[in-house]
Structure formats: structure tokens, C-alpha cells
Design an enzyme around this catalytic site. Structure first.
Site, mmCIF file in Angstrom:
data_model
loop_
_atom_site.group_PDB
_atom_site.id
_atom_site.type_symbol
_atom_site.label_atom_id
_atom_site.label_comp_id
_atom_site.label_asym_id
_atom_site.label_seq_id
_atom_site.Cartn_x
_atom_site.Cartn_y
_atom_site.Cartn_z
ATOM 1 N N ARG A 208 0.818 -1.086 0.119
ATOM 2 C CA ARG A 208 0.102 -0.116 -0.001
ATOM 3 C C ARG A 208 1.022 1.290 -0.067
ATOM 4 O O ARG A 208 1.928 1.342 0.676
ATOM 5 C CB ARG A 208 -0.845 0.000 1.185
ATOM 6 C CG ARG A 208 -2.177 -0.906 1.079
ATOM 7 C CD ARG A 208 -3.116 -0.330 0.081
ATOM 8 N NE ARG A 208 -4.281 -1.445 -0.107
ATOM 9 C CZ ARG A 208 -4.465 -2.193 -0.873
ATOM 10 N NH1 ARG A 208 -3.593 -2.379 -1.939
ATOM 11 N NH2 ARG A 208 -5.543 -2.850 -0.979
ATOM 12 N N GLU A 252 -3.872 7.870 -3.908
ATOM 13 C CA GLU A 252 -4.519 7.369 -5.185
ATOM 14 C C GLU A 252 -5.990 7.904 -5.302
ATOM 15 O O GLU A 252 -6.567 7.875 -4.440
ATOM 16 C CB GLU A 252 -4.439 5.826 -5.152
ATOM 17 C CG GLU A 252 -3.150 5.267 -5.227
ATOM 18 C CD GLU A 252 -3.013 3.756 -5.495
ATOM 19 O OE1 GLU A 252 -4.134 3.241 -5.532
ATOM 20 O OE2 GLU A 252 -2.009 3.181 -4.771
ATOM 21 N N HIS A 269 -0.901 0.999 -9.519
ATOM 22 C CA HIS A 269 -1.747 0.051 -8.481
ATOM 23 C C HIS A 269 -2.079 -1.200 -9.597
ATOM 24 O O HIS A 269 -3.336 -1.615 -9.530
ATOM 25 C CB HIS A 269 -2.842 0.640 -7.879
ATOM 26 C CG HIS A 269 -3.211 -0.159 -6.679
ATOM 27 N ND1 HIS A 269 -3.771 0.303 -5.705
ATOM 28 C CD2 HIS A 269 -3.216 -1.670 -6.362
ATOM 29 C CE1 HIS A 269 -4.021 -0.505 -4.724
ATOM 30 N NE2 HIS A 269 -3.844 -1.740 -5.167
ATOM 31 N N GLY A 272 -1.163 -6.593 -9.020
ATOM 32 C CA GLY A 272 -2.109 -7.940 -8.933
ATOM 33 C C GLY A 272 -2.960 -8.119 -10.115
ATOM 34 O O GLY A 272 -3.994 -8.855 -9.916
#
Ligand SMILES: NC(=O)c1ccc[n+]([C@@H]2O[C@H](COP(=O)([O-])OP(=O)(O)OC[C@H]3O[C@@H](n4cnc5c(N)ncnc54)[C@H](O)[C@@H]3O)[C@@H](O)[C@H]2O)c1
Ligand SMILES: O=C(O)[C@H](O)[C@H](O)COP(=O)(O)O
Length: 401
Positions: A208, A252, A269, A272
Site C-alpha cells: 500500500r 491514489e 496499482h 495484482g
């Protein structure tokens, strides 16, 4: 009675879900309001929606699912107090994030002759992601260090402290965002700790954004730039003296453009974001929801054929089906500019193979260009989200399975 489910429009595969007992309504997770949620029985979100009393009070919601591993956007205490069932997709994208980190290291190998041989790599946070990453790193020539004070309590494996981890050549942050407890992660890399980092360090943050004090990092990197200029090194040397690879950011979807500029590799980001991870996350939350409400389970298995979702023509002669997904031609062209003699090197060969599956640098280039050209904060934020949305064809690295 029909179950009314409100779901973020960007949760993959949900639109294929058909159940006569379900009314599925899609929404924009960034602008979701209490009014939208009021009559929903269940809510399916991503990391961009804050789920708390302001959103849920007075609503019918009895189930919340997040198609993410991180849960810092959810007020878990509130859900518990209200008896609202909660599920996350913990671990669904662990392999994808591990792939991302290995691909970032591969970019370094190809771009700057970086080698893992003889280096120490510290993985901070050894949960689903950290363990997947360590198992890949252990097959390289790097010495691996694990840092996780919680896992350390229940394992015989040797762990190092965070301060020890900060001495490593490569530091990978994979911790959840926490503000309290014995080992909070908020600003764990602060101005003081940044000063401890060795010259030449590579720091990768795919946990994060708040794990690093972003303002302190800007000051730190700018300070290094000044020092390097005084020593008459080129600005390129400065960029290589401490390299920060950032997938996650404070603030963000509006990260600090100055930090974006100073980062060695910057992505919005998406660590993933593999197709496999997205399907697994959807399957995870919907299965839990169906179990909770006694519905029939849909099957969101990734189809065998690739690419599978929202991508360009599979026979595209350019070979690029999506930002970050690279063809053979692209890779050889890309590598032609690197030292040809070193091409035989096994690490470089492996790096090339990895970059065929996914090139973080391509995402970095698209992100930097669009974000830094945005003329105001809201168009920057839009660009951050657009790039994330466009990355829909990345597949996990088959060599790592
Ligand atoms: N960039 C992305 O796209 C992306 C994708 C997946 C997860 N994430 C983030 O990464 C985090 C980790 O994911 P995961 O699936 O491995 O979660 P996880 O819960 O399986 O593992 C987290 C680990 O961090 C450890 N930890 C907590 N505080 C720590 C500290 N102060 N120092 C060291 N270790 C600490 C925990 O003990 C745990 O083992 C998530 O919470 C999420 O915020 C980001
Ligand atoms: O916590 C996670 O799983 C990740 O941060 C996740 O990849 C974020 O994805 P999003 O919320 O954009 O779907």
C-alpha cells in the site's frame, strides 16, 4: 425474493453471472454513495470504495465482499458490530504480484545490467504475496531475507527485523496498511528510515502507498539528486543510485507527480492485475455470497483460450494485445539496444522470457506520459483509473506455477 446485489462495474466476469434470484446492479466504485447502497442486500467492491458507517448506515446490506486482498478500505469493526457478513479475496492475486516483482527485477536486468547474483533481497510482509515471491526468489542467486514480526512468532524459519531488512540490496514491501498495534505499517519507511538505505538499493512497494511517507521520499530523492549533481555525476547515475519502483501511492488516484517523476518505475496499482487473479477474486467473493444466501454457485473459471477478456484482436500483427503485454518481436527489438555480448547470460535470458509475459516498463511509459500530461487533478485521477482499466489481458507466468 430477489436478492439485490450492487457491484463495482470493474469486477471481472460478474457480468456473465445469471441467476433468476439475483438482481445485479453495477456501479462506479469511486462515486458510490449511501443513496445508491440503501436498497441493496449485498455489496461487492474493490479497493477504491470506502465501506463504513457513512456508506452503509440505514441500508439493507447484509453482506460485503471485496474482490481484493487488502481490506484497509473496509471498516471491519463496523461490519462486525452490525452483524454484516464480510469476505475478501485474500491470496487470489498473490502469484500475480510475485510475477510483477520478478518482472520489475527483469526490467532492471535488461535496462541496466543489474544482477541478483550476490545480492540480498528482503521481503517485508511474508503472507500470501511475500511467500509466493520468496519461493520465486529462492530459485535465483540472491540471498533471501524474510521480515514479518507476526509470522516470526509462529515459525521456526529465520526472520530479520525491519531495520535489518533495510540493509538489503533489494527491499520488497508486501504489508497490509495498518495504523495501530505493535508493528503498524503506515509510514514504516519514513524520513529517518530512508536515510538508512544503502546506496544502490532497489525498493519495490506493491503493498500500500502509505507504507512509504511519499512526501519524505520526494525530499529524500531530490536531496540525493542535489548531492549527486554537486559530485558532478550525471542525473542518470542519480536515478540509479537508489531506485524506487512504486505500484502503490499515497493519495491514489492522484499520486504526487513529482514522485512519479522521481520513481525508477511507476505503475498505477496494477501489480495484482492478472486475468487469473481477477477471475479467482470474483469466484472467491461470489462463492462466499452464494453460500451465505443459499444461491447456486456460478463458475468463473478462466477459459483455456487466451486472451480472454476485453482485449484486442488475438491475431493482432503488432503483437500487443494490451498495455504491458508484449510480443516476441517487441522483446527482441527492446533488447537489441542492450549489451549484445551479455545476451547469452542466463539471467538476461530469463529476464527476457519473463518480460514476454508482462513488461512493467510499458505500463510505466503509458502511465507517466498520460498522467504527467494531465492538466488538472481530476483528469490525472481519470488517467490513473483508465490505465488500470485497460490492463485486462495480462496472464500469469506459466514458469512460476
Ligand atoms: N499492488 C497490488 O496490486 C496489491 C495486490 C495484492 C495485495 N496488495 C497489498 O499487499 C498486502 C499484502 O497482501 P497479502 O495477500 O500477502 O496479505 P497477507 O495478509 O496474506 O500478508 C500480509 C503479511 O504482512 C505481515 N505484516 C503485517 N504487518 C507487518 C509489519 N509491520 N512488518 C512486516 N510484516 C508485516 C503479516 O503478518 C502478514 O503475514 C495486502 O494487504 C494489500 O494491501 C497489493
Ligand atoms: O489488495 C489488493 O488485492 C490489490 O490492491 C488489488 O489489486 C487492487 O485492485 P482493485 O481494487 O483495483 O480491483
Amino acid at each position: 425474493m430477489t436478492l439485490r446485489i450492487l457491484a463495482d462495474q470493474n469486477i471481472l466476469a460478474l457480468d456473465a453471472w445469471q441467476d433468476p434470484d439475483v438482481e445485479l446492479v453495477f456501479c462506479d466504485g469511486r462515486t458510490l454513495s449511501a443513496g445508491d447502497v440503501k436498497h441493496a442486500d449485498a455489496l461487492l467492491v474493490r479497493s477504491i470504495t470506502r465501506v463504513n458507517a457513512s456508506l452503509l448506515a440505514g441500508s439493507n446490506v447484509r453482506f460485503v465482499g471485496t474482490a481484493t486482498s487488502g481490506t484497509d478500505h473496509i471498516d471491519l469493526d463496523y461490519l462486525q458490530q452490525q452483524g454484516i457478513h464480510f469476505t475478501s479475496a485474500a491470496g487470489a492475486n498473490a502469484e500475480a504480484v510475485a510475477d510483477y516483482v520478478m518482472c520489475c527485477l527483469a526490467e532492471l536486468v535488461i535496462e541496466s545490467g543489474f544482477s541478483l547474483a550476490g545480492k540480498t533481497v528482503a521481503v517485508v510482509g511474508v503472507g500470501h504475496v511475500g511467500s509466493a515471491l520468496l519461493s520465486r526468489l529462492r530459485s535465483t542467486q540472491a540471498e533471501c531475507l524474510a521480515c514479518d514480526p507476526f509470522q516470526q512468532l509462529c515459525s521456526e524459519t529465520p526472520y530479520v527485523s525491519f531495520l535489518e531488512a533495510l540493509k538489503a540490496d533489494v527491499i520488497c514491501l508486501h504489508t497490509p496498511l495498518t495504523q495501530t498495534g505493535d508493528y503498524p505499517t503506515w509510514h514504516m519507511l519514513n524520513a529517518d528510515n530512508l536515510m538508512r538505505l544503502p546506496k544502490g538499493v532497489v525498493v519495490i512497494n506493491a503493498g500500500r502507498g502509505e507504507a512509504i511517507d511519499n512526501n519524505a521520499l520526494v525530499t529524500h530523492l531530490k536531496g540525493m539528486s542535489v548531492k549527486t549533481k554537486i559530485n558532478q555525476d550525471s542525473s542518470e547515475n542519480f536515478r540509479h543510485s537508489q531506485r524506487f519502483i512504486l505500484d502503490v501511492w499515497e493519495g491514489e488516484p492522484s499520486p504526487d507527480p513529482e514522485l512519479l517523476d522521481l520513481a525508477y518505475l511507476a505503475t498505477p496499482h496494477i501489480a495484482g492485475y492478472s486475468v487469473e487473479a481477477k477471475y479467482a477474486a470474483s469466484q472467491r467473493v461470489v462463492s462466499s455470497l452464494c453460500e451465505h444466501f443459499g444461491l447456486a454457485l456460478p463458475d468463473f473459471k478462466v477459459p483455456d483460450s487466451a486472451p480472454v477478456y476485453g482485449v484486442g484482436d488475438a491475431d493482432d500483427k503488432q503483437g500487443v494485445t494490451d498495455i504491458g503485454c508484449v510480443s516476441d518481436n517487441d522483446v527482441s527489438e527492446f533488447c537489441a539496444s542492450t549489451d549484445r555480448q551479455a545476451a547469452a547470460n542466463a539471467e538476461q535470458q530469463q529476464a527476457r522470457q519473463l518480460l514476454k509475459t508482462f513488461s512493467p516498463r510499458r505500463v510505466d511509459t503509458a502511465f507517466r506520459q498520460a498522467y504527467l500530461a494531465a492538466d488538472n487533478k481530476s483528469s490525472g485521477a481519470e488517467c490513473f483509473d483508465n490505465i488500470r482499466r485497460s490492463l485486462t489481458a495480462r496472464r500469469e507466468n506459466p514458469h512460476s506455477q
